[in-house]
Structures are given as structure tokens and as C-alpha cells.
Design an enzyme around this catalytic site. Structure first.
Site, PDB file in Angstrom:
ATOM      1  N   SER A   1       4.719   2.704   7.841  1.00  0.00           N
ATOM      2  CA  SER A   1       4.378   1.502   7.078  1.00  0.00           C
ATOM      3  C   SER A   1       5.561   1.030   6.255  1.00  0.00           C
ATOM      4  CB  SER A   1       3.194   1.787   6.156  1.00  0.00           C
ATOM      5  OG  SER A   1       2.017   2.015   6.890  1.00  0.00           O
TER       6      SER A   1
ATOM      7  N   HIS B   1       0.818  -1.212   0.000  1.00  0.00           N
ATOM      8  CA  HIS B   1       0.000   0.000   0.000  1.00  0.00           C
ATOM      9  C   HIS B   1       0.856   1.269   0.000  1.00  0.00           C
ATOM     10  CE1 HIS B   1       0.444  -0.178   4.504  1.00  0.00           C
ATOM     11  NE2 HIS B   1       0.419   1.143   4.377  1.00  0.00           N
TER      12      HIS B   1
ATOM     13  N   ASP C   1       0.128  -7.654   1.539  1.00  0.00           N
ATOM     14  CA  ASP C   1       0.627  -6.287   1.635  1.00  0.00           C
ATOM     15  C   ASP C   1       2.158  -6.237   1.641  1.00  0.00           C
ATOM     16  OD1 ASP C   1       0.319  -3.576   1.657  1.00  0.00           O
ATOM     17  OD2 ASP C   1      -0.079  -3.406   3.806  1.00  0.00           O
TER      18      ASP C   1
END
Length: 443
Positions: free
Chosen positions: A287, A178, A208
């Protein structure tokens, strides 16, 4: 009036009866003499202070100057010699007390040489310094149209930022999918400030995970050492390195708060099994960053948080390092993740529960290419076990299949209604051997 006396620097006039009276109180001449003497003494004290660096208050006490000021404040203009000595002693004690307090105060100010890191702090500093060169700052950029006068030009603007880490000396960078999703251009910046474009090797939206590659000499790359996520314990210390809110190379500390969590992928919403829960501060921009144990080994990759405000609320999640290793290995070999499938359409978890069964996942139908169907699985069957693992819902099926490779054979246990009466349910267990095939491939 008989004599003039100068007791240790103070000017007094002797009166009949053994009493003393200040000369400056009875005439202008006396005031002039006292003033001249006081000024002279003050100049001498200033000069001595310059030469020896002593306290002005101490000198005043030594020469009795403060006793003169103390005596001048009395409302009674007569006193004895004993009064003079008592005031002089009191002044000396006060001056000494001020000097002692001043010296003590200066000892409370620590210098840079006084501070030393504690053993635990040294370990944390060393952990960051060893691993930070292997953590990178990623900028997701998108093309946009910019009007310059009467012309249109294509520009590049940041879409978002994230973190990544060096996987090997071939320039492979691992991050969340993402973070790079829908990017037209990706920039990777290292701790030394060097920035360059990165290309996408492959990605797996379902877990992911994404792999990038940069062209940089191997000696300039410092891969992170990877650990095992299978033996983690709740309560052990962990560290997160990332770039929250664009603040690159940020270190936060916490513990493992939970294991085996199921969280939705930020890329496509599919559940990620076995996630690590931590209270180490994770914010937007973290992230794709590494989650490290106290040895500095990577045990997970930070992926998302649960927060009503969008900032850290002490509930963050990381993808386990064992899962990452399997996904990255497949991406580097094939360019994507080879994922096995049974070739079945699966129903919602509530369907199995409506039949009164304790868990399981109902089969809604068969795909056009279905090894499960070839092995004998039928629509309406309730899958209760794959291999030696129990199925409680559809997420369990995805998680268990991820542990296998296409081409392997697994034993699938189902509950099948064998009643001929539509109003009566009579579920019987069946075991079927199913050969898995690659999702999107041919059986």
C-alpha cells in the site's frame, strides 16, 4: 607346454595345438607372475595419468589391461588369439564412448559468462534500478506502556508497515492515508538503508492519500517521474514496487486489467472513483507504492486488493496519478484537500429507483449552509445530471464534484414531482445553476 608369449601387455602361455591358456590358472607360480605384472602395469598407468591427465580407462584399453580382466571372467579357460583381439577392440570402443559422453556432459554446464539478459529483461532491470531509489519503506509506530520492574515506561512498537514514494526534492513523501492512520511516530527508510522520522503534512482520508515530509539533502532524494493516467489502456504492462510482508524493494509485473473501477477507501469507506485494476502482485505492505508503466512513469498508487485470504489473488487497485496530483497539490497548499459541496443530504440509490426512474440520486434534505438549496434544489428532487455527466447514484455525485473547485458554478439537472395528487407521480426536468462552496465552509 612349449613357449611363453606376452601379447601387448597380457601374459599367456602357449599350449600344443595353437591354443592359449592363462598361466595363472595352473599353478601358484603362474598366479604370482601375473599378479606382479598386473601390479606393475597398474603403477605405470597411475604414473602416466598423473603426468598427462588422461583417462585411466583409456590407458587400460591401450595396454590391454581390461582385456585381461575380461578374459578372466570367461567360464571357458581356453581361447584363441582372435578372441583376445576382439575383446581388446570392444574395450577400446567402450572407453572412447565414456570419454566422449564425459566431455559432452561438461559442455552442458553453463557458466556466469554464458548468460546474457534478453532485451526485455534489460529494460525491466533498468526500470527497477532507476526507480527503486525513489521508493521508501514506511513503519507506523505506536506508543505503548511497558512495565519494567515496579515502574512503567513508554515504549514504541510497530503498528504496521507500508510503502511510499518521493514526490519532490523538498522531502515530500506520498503514501496511502491508511498506512499512517493513528500513528504516533513514522519512520521512513530509503534503499541505501538510511532511516529517519517523518512528519505529516496533510492527508485526505476520502481518497486515501497522505503527504509526509523528511529532512534529507536534495541530492539524496530521487523523485519519481509522474505520468498521465487519463490515456491508459486495458492490457498494457505495468510494474509495482513495494514492501510486501516487510520484504523491501520488491518488483512485480502485470497488466492493467480494468479501468474506472469504484473501490471503497481503506481509510473511511468512501468510494474512490476511477481506480486502476491490475493483476500485478500486490500484498499487505505494498500500500502506498508506485504503479509504473513501461517507461517507468508513475501512473497510480497501489492502495488495496480483493482477496479471500488477504494475500494477492490477482485483483489489485491503484489510485490514478491524475487524482493523486490534484490531492497532493491541495495538501501542499492548504494542508488538506479543498473539496466542493452542494450542501445537500443525499438518500440511498434505491430511493430514486423506487420512483421508477432510471438512475439518479434523491435529495433527502438541505444542510444548514446549502448553496444547492439557495439555487432552488428541494428535498425530494432527483439529481440526474451535473454538468454534462449523468448521475446513476450517490457515488457519481462525489466523483463529479471532485473535478471542481469551490467557487465554481455548475449546472445541476433534477427531476421534480409536480403532481398535486400524492398518489400520482409527475416528474418534470429542471436545470439549476449552483455555485459550489468548500465543504465545512460558509456559502
Amino acid at each position: 607346454l612349449k613357449t611363453v608369449v606376452f601379447p601387448k601387455g597380457s601374459l599367456f602361455l602357449s599350449m600344443p595345438g595353437g591354443r592359449l591358456r592363462r598361466a595363472g590358472l595352473h599353478g601358484s607360480r603362474g598366479r604370482v607372475v601375473c599378479t606382479a605384472v598386473a601390479v606393475g602395469l597398474a603403477l605405470c598407468l597411475v604414473l602416466l595419468q598423473k603426468l598427462f591427465g588422461a583417462s585411466l580407462t583409456t590407458f587400460c584399453a591401450s595396454f590391454g589391461m581390461l582385456s585381461l580382466g575380461s578374459l578372466a571372467s570367461r567360464t571357458d579357460d581356453t581361447f584363441s588369439v582372435a578372441d583376445v583381439e576382439q575383446n581388446r577392440l570392444r574395450t577400446r570402443l567402450a572407453a572412447s564412448r565414456r570419454d566422449v559422453l564425459s566431455a559432452a556432459g561438461s559442455s552442458l554446464v553453463a557458466t556466469a559468462d554464458d548468460f546474457k539478459l534478453k532485451p526485455e529483461e534489460k529494460e525491466q532491470v533498468d526500470l527497477f534500478e532507476r526507480n527503486s531509489p525513489g521508493v521508501v519503506y514506511i513503519t507506523n509506530q505506536a506508543y505503548n506502556l511497558q512495565q519494567i520492574g515496579d515502574k512503567l515506561a513508554i515504549g514504541v512498537a510497530p503498528r504496521g508497515t507500508g510503502t511510499g514514494w518521493v514526490f519532490d526534492t523538498d522531502g515530500h513523501i506520498v503514501t496511502n492515508y491508511h498506512v499512517i492512520k493513528e500513528a504516533n511516530q513514522l519512520l521512513v527508510r530509503f534503499i541505501d538503508g538510511f532511516e529517519l522520522q517523518a512528519s505529516v503534512v496533510g492527508a485526505d482520508p476520502m481518497s486515501d492519500v497522505a503527504v509526509l515530509q523528511v529532512k534529507r539533502p536534495a541530492q539524496k532524494l530521487q523523485p519519481l517521474r509522474r505520468g498521465c493516467s487519463g490515456n491508459l489502456k486495458i492490457g498494457q504492462d505495468v510494474f509495482a514496487i513495494g514492501n510486501p510482508f516487510g520484504l523491501d524493494q520488491t518488483l512485480t509485473k502485470g497488466i492493467i486489467s480494468g479501468l474506472g473501477r469504484t473501490v471503497p477507501s481503506q481509510a473511511d469507506g468512501r468510494p474512490i472513483q476511477g481506480a486502476i485494476q491490475t493483476d500485478a502482485s500486490i500484498n499487505p505492505g505494498n500500500s502506498g507504492g508506485p504503479l509504473l508503466n513501461t517507461d517507468g512513469n508513475l501512473i497510480g498508487m497501489n492502495t488495496e486488493i480483493v482477496s479471500p485470504s488477504g494475500a494477492s489473488a490477482g485483483v489489485g487497485f491503484a489510485i490514478p496519478s491524475d487524482t493523486i496530483a490534484a490531492r497532493v497539490a491541495s495538501i501542499l497548499k492548504y494542508g488538506y484537500v479543498k473539496r466542493p459541496t452542494l450542501g445537500l443530504f443525499l438518500a440511498q440509490d434505491s430511493i430514486a429507483k423506487s420512483f421508477g426512474l432510471d438512475g439518479g440520486c434523491a435529495v433527502a434534505g438541505l444542510q444548514s449552509v446549502s448553496t444547492g438549496g439557495n439555487a432552488g434544489i428541494k428535498p425530494g428532487d432527483i439529481i440526474t445530471r451535473i454538468g454534462d455527466k449523468r448521475i446513476r447514484g450517490v457515488n457519481d455525485i462525489y466523483a463529479i464534484l471532485d473535478e471542481y473547485q469551490p467557487g465554481e458554478t455548475v449546472t445541476v439537472e433534477v427531476m421534480r414531482n409536480e403532481s398535486q395528487d400524492e398518489e400520482i407521480l409527475d416528474f418534470k426536468p429542471r436545470k439549476l445553476d449552483v455555485k459550489l462552496f468548500e465543504a465545512g465552509g460558509k456559502a
